[in-house]
Design an enzyme around this catalytic site. Structure first.
Site, PDB file in Angstrom:
ATOM      1  CG  HIS A  57       6.823   1.283   9.456  1.00 54.13           C
ATOM      2  ND1 HIS A  57       5.619   1.816   9.058  1.00 54.13           N
ATOM      3  CD2 HIS A  57       6.756  -0.037   9.209  1.00 54.13           C
ATOM      4  CE1 HIS A  57       4.855   0.857   8.572  1.00 54.13           C
ATOM      5  NE2 HIS A  57       5.514  -0.292   8.659  1.00 54.13           N
ATOM      6  CG  ASN A  80      21.266   2.501  22.071  1.00 56.83           C
ATOM      7  OD1 ASN A  80      21.851   1.713  21.334  1.00 56.83           O
ATOM      8  ND2 ASN A  80      20.387   2.107  22.969  1.00 56.83           N
ATOM      9  CB  ALA A 132      12.627  13.190   4.308  1.00 54.86           C
TER      10      ALA A 132
END
Length: 165
Positions: A57, A80, A132
């Site tokens: 994912h 980006n 995380a």
């Protein structure tokens, strides 16, 4: 290729690459001994070094370079474009000509935890660890651990905890 892989002919795959089902790769370069999990997209002009693991994912967009020995956790998203917009100044839907791809670099030996978001124009330093769920808004120093939203320095990694180069 089987029906559950979308790998365009312009993808450069290294030796011993392991591809899970339900992936989308186009115009990218993948090094040797890389493992790519299910539901991963890697866009054109992205580069993945050797001995990397890209977990399921995850989204690696154009302009991202990942060096050797890097771990990308589940559901990691790279961005980006610093100022994304749906339409141009003229009110038309944007196309590729309406923006400039901004690069991101993940240096050798780094690890990016599951659910992290990495903004554009970022360098994640060698052997760094991104916790995380972190949102990385600025460069991450080498041999450091960052976490949070926005990601902040938690501590430096001692020599005994560093991975072999």
């Amino acid at each position: 290729m089987n029906d559950y892989l979308s790998v365009s002919p312009d993808v450069k795959l290294g030796k011993d690459v392991k591809l899970s089902k339900f992936i989308n790769l186009y115009g990218c370069e993948i090094g040797d001994r890389v493992k790519i999990g299910a539901f991963v997209e890697i866009q054109k002009n992205a580069k993945i070094g050797s001995n990397c693991k890209v977990s399921s994912h995850s989204f690696i967009c154009e302009g991202v370079t990942i060096e050797d020995n890097v771990f990308i956790g589940h559901g990691v998203t790279f961005i980006n474009d610093t100022y994304p917009r749906a339409v141009s100044l003229e009110g038309e839907l944007q196309t590729e000509k309406d923006w400039k791809v901004e690069p991101t670099l993940v240096k050798r030996g780094a690890s990016v935890g599951s659910g992290a978001t990495i903004l554009a124009n970022i360098v994640i330093g060698e052997n760094a660890i991104v916790g995380a769920g972190s949102v990385v808004t600025r460069d991450v120093p080498p041999n450091s651990i960052v976490a949070g939203n926005p990601a902040k320095l938690i501590r430096l990694i001692t020599p005994e905890l560093r991975l072999a180069k």
